[in-house]
Design a protein around this motif. Structure first.
Motif, mmCIF file in Angstrom:
data_model
loop_
_atom_site.group_PDB
_atom_site.id
_atom_site.type_symbol
_atom_site.label_atom_id
_atom_site.label_comp_id
_atom_site.label_asym_id
_atom_site.label_seq_id
_atom_site.Cartn_x
_atom_site.Cartn_y
_atom_site.Cartn_z
ATOM 1 N N ARG A 1 0.843 -1.186 0.000
ATOM 2 C CA ARG A 1 0.000 0.000 0.000
ATOM 3 C C ARG A 1 0.878 1.235 0.000
ATOM 4 N N ARG A 2 0.438 2.232 -0.695
ATOM 5 C CA ARG A 2 1.201 3.466 -0.712
ATOM 6 C C ARG A 2 0.799 4.300 0.499
ATOM 7 N N LEU A 3 1.768 4.990 1.121
ATOM 8 C CA LEU A 3 1.492 5.808 2.306
ATOM 9 C C LEU A 3 0.832 7.106 1.853
ATOM 10 N N THR A 4 -0.389 7.323 2.267
ATOM 11 C CA THR A 4 -1.080 8.548 1.882
ATOM 12 C C THR A 4 -1.087 9.497 3.071
ATOM 13 N N TRP A 5 -1.490 10.771 2.808
ATOM 14 C CA TRP A 5 -1.512 11.744 3.897
ATOM 15 C C TRP A 5 -2.522 11.345 4.957
ATOM 16 N N ARG A 6 -3.598 10.644 4.525
ATOM 17 C CA ARG A 6 -4.600 10.208 5.501
ATOM 18 C C ARG A 6 -4.013 9.197 6.473
ATOM 19 N N VAL A 7 -3.285 8.233 5.897
ATOM 20 C CA VAL A 7 -2.652 7.212 6.734
ATOM 21 C C VAL A 7 -1.669 7.882 7.688
ATOM 22 N N LEU A 8 -0.904 8.857 7.149
ATOM 23 C CA LEU A 8 0.104 9.561 7.949
ATOM 24 C C LEU A 8 -0.570 10.324 9.090
ATOM 25 N N ALA A 9 -1.643 11.070 8.753
ATOM 26 C CA ALA A 9 -2.333 11.876 9.769
ATOM 27 C C ALA A 9 -2.920 10.970 10.843
ATOM 28 N N PHE A 10 -3.492 9.864 10.412
ATOM 29 C CA PHE A 10 -4.092 8.947 11.370
ATOM 30 C C PHE A 10 -3.019 8.363 12.290
ATOM 31 N N SER A 11 -1.858 8.008 11.698
ATOM 32 C CA SER A 11 -0.759 7.452 12.500
ATOM 33 C C SER A 11 -0.306 8.455 13.545
ATOM 34 N N LEU A 12 -0.158 9.733 13.131
ATOM 35 C CA LEU A 12 0.291 10.767 14.073
ATOM 36 C C LEU A 12 -0.720 10.945 15.203
ATOM 37 N N LEU A 13 -2.007 10.888 14.841
ATOM 38 C CA LEU A 13 -3.051 11.027 15.853
ATOM 39 C C LEU A 13 -2.967 9.892 16.874
ATOM 40 N N VAL A 14 -2.780 8.672 16.357
ATOM 41 C CA VAL A 14 -2.681 7.508 17.247
ATOM 42 C C VAL A 14 -1.484 7.667 18.186
ATOM 43 N N ILE A 15 -0.358 8.129 17.613
ATOM 44 C CA ILE A 15 0.852 8.308 18.437
ATOM 45 C C ILE A 15 0.597 9.369 19.518
ATOM 46 N N ALA A 16 -0.078 10.481 19.128
ATOM 47 C CA ALA A 16 -0.348 11.567 20.070
ATOM 48 C C ALA A 16 -1.250 11.091 21.207
ATOM 49 N N VAL A 17 -2.305 10.359 20.851
ATOM 50 C CA VAL A 17 -3.239 9.870 21.869
ATOM 51 C C VAL A 17 -2.531 8.902 22.811
ATOM 52 N N PHE A 18 -1.748 8.011 22.216
ATOM 53 C CA PHE A 18 -1.020 7.038 23.026
ATOM 54 C C PHE A 18 -0.040 7.756 23.968
ATOM 55 N N GLY A 19 0.662 8.767 23.453
ATOM 56 C CA GLY A 19 1.611 9.548 24.259
ATOM 57 C C GLY A 19 0.905 10.222 25.421
ATOM 58 N N ALA A 20 -0.278 10.802 25.152
ATOM 59 C CA ALA A 20 -1.037 11.497 26.197
ATOM 60 C C ALA A 20 -1.442 10.513 27.298
ATOM 61 N N ILE A 21 -1.843 9.312 26.880
ATOM 62 C CA ILE A 21 -2.249 8.292 27.867
ATOM 63 C C ILE A 21 -1.059 7.921 28.747
ATOM 64 N N VAL A 22 0.099 7.712 28.110
ATOM 65 C CA VAL A 22 1.297 7.333 28.867
ATOM 66 C C VAL A 22 1.658 8.431 29.865
#
Ligand code: MG
Length: 418
Positions: free
Chosen positions: A299-320
């Motif tokens: 699969r090609r990395l699209t901006w949507r996939v990238l934005a979603f990944s960053l969001l997941v990382i941010a949420v996970f970071g906030a939880i930690v």
């Protein structure tokens, strides 16, 4: 206009006396047949199947190929009926033909038995056919693992072959050929000796199909050559610009996540084809091989996939961070051995945040009233370090007062101490 270039090799191996494998590499038709049956009957069955396939393949469509395979089955079966010493002979048959479907060039693929077809596309090797073999059925039923199947003593027993019945079920697929695609047809003498990774490695490294076919057979022979070995390689050397056109079309859609070119296989296969005189046809429950081909593509990395990944990382970071803050924000008074101590953190720790020792107090369990022992063992939580200090002071004070009181009450009243 689709152009193909093919290479083929076969070898008797190092154990068998006779080579009962046969192949056909005669554009537009390619096939591998692996005969079974004693007294050279396997050889006859395999030869008859490829000869009949060649002459019967007159209509260049997928159905035309299926019909030719069924004609080959009839020919082998009839020969076995007419010659008592050849009763029970049979053969596998895996075939590929360049056909025209809906006005465009396609590759039709058919399979009966345990010879195989693989597709190498963008460097990835995918097995296109499903073996009609006993071990494959055991794997499908979850009774043995694919690794166990590889070394199973009955791995050469096939459950479907040409020549056993007057009619036969034929698996059929249609593929869109793209320049650079490479198809391998082979008998089990190759796949029993070489892993898919090793086959893929040869197919990637040797550009010439004839050289690659020779090298595969040579390596299988070197690994033991327990059976006859056959490999036919078909390269798509020109697709009339189809791959480039597909890429260009996708490029015009800026947010299309699909890879280029589009999935090769056009038809959800296999198609069960029932012969006219067949009385029973097995119900097919196999997973669609073509779906694997389609889903395994990168699969090609699209901006949507990238934005979603960053969001997941941010949420996970906030939880930690929240957990860390909660875990470290409190204090408790507990015990270090028998000694009273103040800890930072939560009693017993929280996730991977263990409490840390802040201060040892000059106080042991013996200096604390028994009523507080259990809460000290569990850890008595306090809002701050100061609160923890006050709690320890109170423990000491209570103990001193109780001791003073008991000393007073146990002393005889009114009598002066000496
Ligand atoms: Mg074999």
């Amino acid at each position: 206009m689709t152009a193909l270039k093919a290479g083929a090799a076969t070898d008797v191996g190092r154990v068998r006396q006779i080579n009962e494998d046969r192949f056909l590499a005669d554009e537009p038709l390619f096939a591998v047949a692996d005969g079974v049956g004693g007294h050279q009957a396997g050889e006859v069955a395999a030869q008859t199947s490829v000869d009949t396939l060649r002459t019967a393949f007159t209509e260049r469509t997928a159905q035309g190929l299926v019909d030719a395979v069924m004609a080959a089955n009839q020919a082998v079966w009839q020969l076995a009926q007419d010659n008592s010493e050849k009763r029970g002979m049979g053969t596998t048959l895996t075939a590929v033909a360049l056909v025209v479907e809906d006005g465009e060039d396609q590759l039709a693929l058919t399979n009966v038995g345990d010879s195989r077809a693989y597709l190498l596309q963008h460097g990835e090797l995918v097995q296109l056919t499903e073996d009609h073999s006993l071990v494959e059925e055991l794997v499908r039923d979850g009774r043995i693992t694919p690794a166990e199947a590889q070394v199973h003593p009955q791995r050469s027993i096939i459950t479907r072959a040409l020549g056993m019945e007057p009619a036969i079920e034929v698996d059929c697929w249609k593929l869109i050929p793209y320049r650079g695609d490479r198809i391998l047809l082979c008998s089990d003498g190759l796949t029993n000796e070489l892993s898919n990774d090793r086959i893929a490695s040869v197919l990637r490294q040797l550009a010439d199909p004839q050289e690659a076919a020779h090298d595969l057979v040579r390596q299988a022979r070197a690994e033991g050559g327990g059976d006859n070995i056959t490999a036919v390689i078909i390269d798509v050397v020109d697709d009339g610009g189809r791959a480039e056109k597909a890429s260009a079309e996708l490029a015009r859609e800026p947010r299309a996540p699909a890879p280029t070119p589009p999935p090769t296989v056009t038809e959800k296969a296999p198609r069960a084809v029932q012969g006219s005189t067949s009385t029973a046809t097995a119900t097919r429950t196999r997973p669609p091989v073509v779906a694997e081909v389609a889903t395994e593509r990168p699969r090609r990395l699209t901006w949507r996939v990238l934005a979603f990944s960053l969001l997941v990382i941010a949420v996970f970071g906030a939880i930690v961070l929240s957990v860390a803050w909660y875990a470290r924000s409190a204090y408790f008074v507990g015990l270090e051995g028998e000694r009273v101590a103040i800890y930072r953190g939560r009693p017993g720790g929280l996730l991977w945040f263990d409490p840390t020792l802040q201060e040892r107090k000059p106080l042991t369990l013996d200096d604390v009233l028994p009523v507080h022992h259990s809460e000290l063992r569990a850890g008595k939580e306090q809002a701050s370090k100061a609160a923890a200090d006050r709690y320890v002071n109170r423990l000491r004070q209570e103990f001193d007062e109780r001791r003073a009181a008991s000393t007073t009450t146990t002393a005889p009243p009114g009598r002066p101490t000496p």
